[in-house]
Scaffold this active site. Structure first.
Site, PDB file in Angstrom:
ATOM      1  CG  ASP A   1      -1.980   1.185   1.394  1.00  0.00           C
ATOM      2  OD1 ASP A   1      -2.176   1.702   0.292  1.00  0.00           O
ATOM      3  OD2 ASP A   1      -2.162   1.668   2.468  1.00  0.00           O
ATOM      4  CB  SER A   2       0.242   4.635  -0.869  1.00  0.00           C
ATOM      5  OG  SER A   2      -0.763   5.014   0.106  1.00  0.00           O
TER       6      SER A   2
ATOM      7  CB  CYS B   1      -3.704   0.873  -2.288  1.00  0.00           C
ATOM      8  SG  CYS B   1      -3.623   2.437  -2.734  1.00  0.00           S
TER       9      CYS B   1
ATOM     10  CD  GLU C   1      -1.183   7.270   5.895  1.00  0.00           C
ATOM     11  OE1 GLU C   1      -0.060   7.283   6.744  1.00  0.00           O
ATOM     12  OE2 GLU C   1      -1.370   6.240   5.084  1.00  0.00           O
TER      13      GLU C   1
ATOM     14  CB  CYS D   1      -9.769   4.531   1.324  1.00  0.00           C
ATOM     15  SG  CYS D   1      -8.228   4.989   1.900  1.00  0.00           S
TER      16      CYS D   1
ATOM     17  CG  HIS E   1      -5.796   5.167   5.041  1.00  0.00           C
ATOM     18  ND1 HIS E   1      -5.522   4.787   3.890  1.00  0.00           N
ATOM     19  CD2 HIS E   1      -4.769   5.616   5.618  1.00  0.00           C
ATOM     20  CE1 HIS E   1      -4.086   5.273   3.798  1.00  0.00           C
ATOM     21  NE2 HIS E   1      -3.744   5.684   4.669  1.00  0.00           N
TER      22      HIS E   1
END
Length: 268
Positions: A11-12, A74, A155, A187, A189
């Site tokens: 993932d990023s 992601c 984040e 997403c 997250h």
């Protein structure tokens, strides 16, 4: 490939750890190698060409580790780079994205219903969920809304407080999401703010946690391919392309346990 080979997840940033965590809960014996491309996060505001370049670089790392599966944890990378990654990896490993398992899930559970989607600009503007939903031909109405502040907010550790609640509620009250019967967290997250999303809808809307759906799809594939690892000993290794101590502490919140991150620069 053999059953004891690791599962590669990337993932990023740390959002993909929600997927990794779901995988380890469902498949506790599997060896996991996680790569967080923290030097380039978030992917949601990057071009498709940039995301593709990052993804191929990361896949090289995971292939060097002899991964039997590469899981693109992601949505932005799944939308922009899945086909290229699958072609690049070829027969060396199975490539799984986080979009197709969700499409398969709503195909079986939400035919003829209205489903909402929240995600990054990259994911929503790609229209990949809409195209795949329409292709099902099951009269599923998809209502999408880009929520670009949510991933960077998470984040930075701003969730489960009044600041995050105000932003989340502002997005969910948007007319674009009116009349939905379920909401896709588009997403990786977003599972971390699921409780606040549930609170907004007073639990009257089903929140589809993509991390759990993807983990179940991964288990199904491994089982059908006789690649489930039945050994009790396991290895979990976590790489990041840019390392900070604060980021390492944040991963403990995402994964639910202490994690040691190893710095692995992509471009050296």
């Amino acid at each position: 490939m053999n059953a004891s080979s690791p599962i590669g997840i990337f993932d990023s940033g740390i959002g993909g750890l929600t997927v990794a965590h779901a995988v380890t809960r469902l498949l506790p014996n599997e060896n996991i190698i996680y790569f967080g491309d923290t030097a380039h996060l978030p992917y949601g505001d990057k071009s498709s060409a940039a995301i593709q370049a990052y993804s191929i670089k990361i896949c090289n790392v995971l292939l060097q580790q002899k991964c039997k599966v590469i899981l693109i944890a992601c949505n932005s990378a799944s939308a922009a780079a899945y086909e290229l990654v699958k072609e690049y990896v070829g027969s060396k490993a199975k490539v799984i994205n986080v979009i197709d398992p969700v499409i398969d899930y709503i195909d079986h559970h939400y035919r003829g219903k209205t489903v909402g989607l929240i995600g990054t600009k990259q994911t929503v503007n790609s229209n990949i969920y809409r195209k795949k939903t329409d292709a099902l031909g099951k009269d599923i109405v998809l209502k999408s809304l880009a929520t670009p502040l949510l991933a960077p907010m998470i984040e930075e550790g701003f969730f489960n407080n009044n600041i995050s609640e105000s932003i989340i509620y502002q997005y969910l009250a948007n007319e674009e999401l009116s009349g939905i019967e379920a909401l896709i967290l588009g997403c990786t997250h977003y599972p971390l703010i699921k409780s606040q999303i549930d609170s907004f809808y007073k639990e009257n809307i089903t929140i589809l946690d993509t991390s759990e759906i993807v983990a179940a799809a991964l288990k199904k594939y491994l089982s059908q391919s006789s690649l489930l690892n039945n050994l009790n000993a396991y290895i979990r290794h976590f790489y990041v392309s840019d390392y900070t101590q604060s980021f390492e502490r944040s991963t403990q919140i995402f994964f639910g346990e202490q994690i040691r991150l190893e710095h692995y620069p992509l471009w050296e």
